[in-house]
Design an enzyme around this catalytic site. Sequence first.
Site, PDB file in Angstrom:
ATOM      1  N   ILE A   1       0.830  -1.206   0.000  1.00 44.90           N
ATOM      2  CA  ILE A   1       0.000   0.000   0.000  1.00 44.90           C
ATOM      3  C   ILE A   1       0.865   1.256   0.000  1.00 44.90           C
ATOM      4  O   ILE A   1       0.540   2.254  -0.654  1.00 44.90           O
ATOM      5  CB  ILE A   1      -0.951  -0.018   1.209  1.00 44.90           C
ATOM      6  CG1 ILE A   1      -1.920  -1.204   1.097  1.00 44.90           C
ATOM      7  CG2 ILE A   1      -1.748   1.292   1.298  1.00 44.90           C
ATOM      8  CD1 ILE A   1      -2.680  -1.510   2.359  1.00 44.90           C
ATOM      9  N   ASP A   2       1.986   1.223   0.704  1.00 42.75           N
ATOM     10  CA  ASP A   2       2.870   2.390   0.763  1.00 42.75           C
ATOM     11  C   ASP A   2       3.455   2.696  -0.616  1.00 42.75           C
ATOM     12  O   ASP A   2       3.456   3.842  -1.075  1.00 42.75           O
ATOM     13  CB  ASP A   2       3.984   2.137   1.777  1.00 42.75           C
ATOM     14  CG  ASP A   2       4.484   3.415   2.435  1.00 42.75           C
ATOM     15  OD1 ASP A   2       3.868   4.483   2.231  1.00 42.75           O
ATOM     16  OD2 ASP A   2       5.481   3.344   3.168  1.00 42.75           O
ATOM     17  N   ASP A   3       3.965   1.675  -1.295  1.00 39.04           N
ATOM     18  CA  ASP A   3       4.473   1.868  -2.657  1.00 39.04           C
ATOM     19  C   ASP A   3       3.384   2.378  -3.585  1.00 39.04           C
ATOM     20  O   ASP A   3       3.616   3.267  -4.416  1.00 39.04           O
ATOM     21  CB  ASP A   3       5.003   0.542  -3.216  1.00 39.04           C
ATOM     22  CG  ASP A   3       6.374   0.217  -2.692  1.00 39.04           C
ATOM     23  OD1 ASP A   3       7.344   0.430  -3.424  1.00 39.04           O
ATOM     24  OD2 ASP A   3       6.482  -0.237  -1.537  1.00 39.04           O
TER      25      ASP A   3
ATOM     26  N   HIS B   1       0.735   8.836   3.582  1.00 41.25           N
ATOM     27  CA  HIS B   1       1.058   8.764   2.157  1.00 41.25           C
ATOM     28  C   HIS B   1      -0.195   8.520   1.321  1.00 41.25           C
ATOM     29  O   HIS B   1      -0.340   9.072   0.220  1.00 41.25           O
ATOM     30  CB  HIS B   1       2.087   7.657   1.910  1.00 41.25           C
ATOM     31  CG  HIS B   1       3.446   7.984   2.425  1.00 41.25           C
ATOM     32  ND1 HIS B   1       4.371   7.019   2.788  1.00 41.25           N
ATOM     33  CD2 HIS B   1       4.056   9.175   2.662  1.00 41.25           C
ATOM     34  CE1 HIS B   1       5.483   7.602   3.210  1.00 41.25           C
ATOM     35  NE2 HIS B   1       5.310   8.906   3.139  1.00 41.25           N
TER      36      HIS B   1
END
Length: 676
Positions: A389-391, A467
């Site tokens: 999810i961060d990427d 993010h």
Amino acid sequence: MRTPQADIAVSPPRERQPLLDQAIATAMAWLDRKQTEEGFWVGMLESSYCIEAEWLLAMHFLGYDHPRKTGLVAKLLAGQRPDGAWESYYEAPSGDINSTVECYAALRCAGMPADAEPLVRARQWISTHGGLRKIRVFTRYWLALIGEWPWDQTPNLPPEIIANPKWFPFNIYNFSSWARATLLPLAVLSAHRPVRPLPADRRLDELFPDGRDRMDYRLPHDQPLFSFKRLFLVTDRLLHWYQNVGLTPGRKFAIKPCLEWIVRHQDADGAWGGIQPPWIYSLMALNVEGYPLKHPVIAKGLSALDAHWSYERDGSLHIQASESPVWDTWLSLLAMRDCERDFTPGMQRALDWLLDNEVTYRGDWAQQNKHLEPGGWTFERSNFHYPDIDDTAVALCVLARLPMRLRNKPRVKAALDRAVTWTLGMQSSNGGWASFDRNNDKLVITMIPFSDFGEALDPPSADVTAHVIEALALLGYARSEPAIEKAYRFLREEQEHDGPWFGRWGVNYIYGTAAVLPALAAIGEDMRADYVRRAAEWLVEHQNSDGGWGETCASYMDEALRGQGPSTASQTAWSLIALLATGNRDYGAAVRRGLAHLIETQREDGTWDELHYTGTGFPGYGFGARIDFRDERTRRRIAQGTELQRGFMINYNLYRHYFPLMAMGRARNYFRGLER
């Protein structure tokens, strides 16, 4: 190092511009030179010395004669501290008992005699720090595999766990993705209890100074009588008893789906889970089950070692615990856009490579999201079972800022839409986002003996949530959207009492705060609100005398060390990004001093040096979330000090570059705004 002709910290705005422009241009040229032919960027990932040590032990176990074993030995010897130990991160205040024992065992396995000077120093350090009694579960498994520890004194992992129903707390999909992928091959090994002993002249007798028969091999058992941990220790003894007397009917039928799961989860490049533990344990589990080294699955797994997972430096061979080409490439593109660079052919090649690596496969995350369509990106290049999810949030930030002629292309638009849908579907019930799973937060899992290293869970964190909020805002989502409103409330609840936010995936409160403040600005928050000012002023108060910022990994266990540490390029950049997001001129002096530090420490070739670890794999808490330092019971349960023996820290070798580039690009825009 470069010294600016005029001090950017005190010079008028018009005199700052050439200095900043030059620093940006030099850094951009360096990044251009480092782009691969395929189009991506990737920095080497430095971590624990356990990685090379465990590969040496695994090569012995598998009977695999790697041609560059001597390079691995050289890596271990080069990393030994003067006191004889090996540490978990650069300049840790103390060595790590687990790293030291595993490195010791690996060197003995490689043929180094016990009376060799490095081993004498290591043995003395081990003895004065509690001896083998203090080692963690995973180190015990490694010693059991080579015949130096009894298997029935390791946590019993029955392979029947794969059949646990979804409503049961110990269903495999309630473990974090990395723990799940490690647990199943370990369950196969635990069921077989294989031993492939070291040669007689390489045994570790000297680590048992009172004799093996007088060694207390038991797991730590100082828990309260009436507690979950005590209950699970008793359960563990019962499971061992059942196995010892042969009361395991149908075990081979339990092992079979474990093996199928393992084979099905092998990555395209031959590794597993994009990280070392499931990769190395899967190879050994399959080998114990009769897979020879020439079997395509095993051969592919071993060949990955000599592909992109290892690199040579200073005459030694390094093996990465993971790799970050997708992450590094998105962040490199984001830095270029922050510097307002036109979309060049090189950037187009990078975008094409990233679009080629979009995840459209239903991975483990779908177990909790049956009707959610796939989308997004992984951290690594081949780990399609576990999109991140961060990427994906960083990818959305880049895609949102593409020139419209590119953003409107059908391929880009379709990938963007899929990623947004998938990301929204992965929001947890408390409003936050985790890294790989949704609602992965059942604390009872952290109580079992297996869960004494890293993080057994993947709960939502402030940095990932921030993010996602920033990405959605850039795509036009309003603060009033239910998903953003829930996430905003989550961030407010996660703020520390003195202002900053915890950094789950970067060190530490500087990283968390640098993620949150730009997200708040993106959704139109009042950046002069009291809680925002507390965060910004916390950063200003922790600026170093050289103008930079730094925070030691030890801050994960010592509250007094939050925001404290030698200045680093990445942490200085994060602090600048956070302060610039406030748009508050009150912090202008701190921003100018921080920029001066970056420019003064920039190398002639355009990049920066950074020895300190600023990336976080695992803080070592077990439950994957921030802790309240005021809760003594929690601190005792974690059972580690500032050496972070349960943690896993990382030096991402490109953090030192694209984050300063981002900060300088945003600062240039900030100064232009002041001139208008």
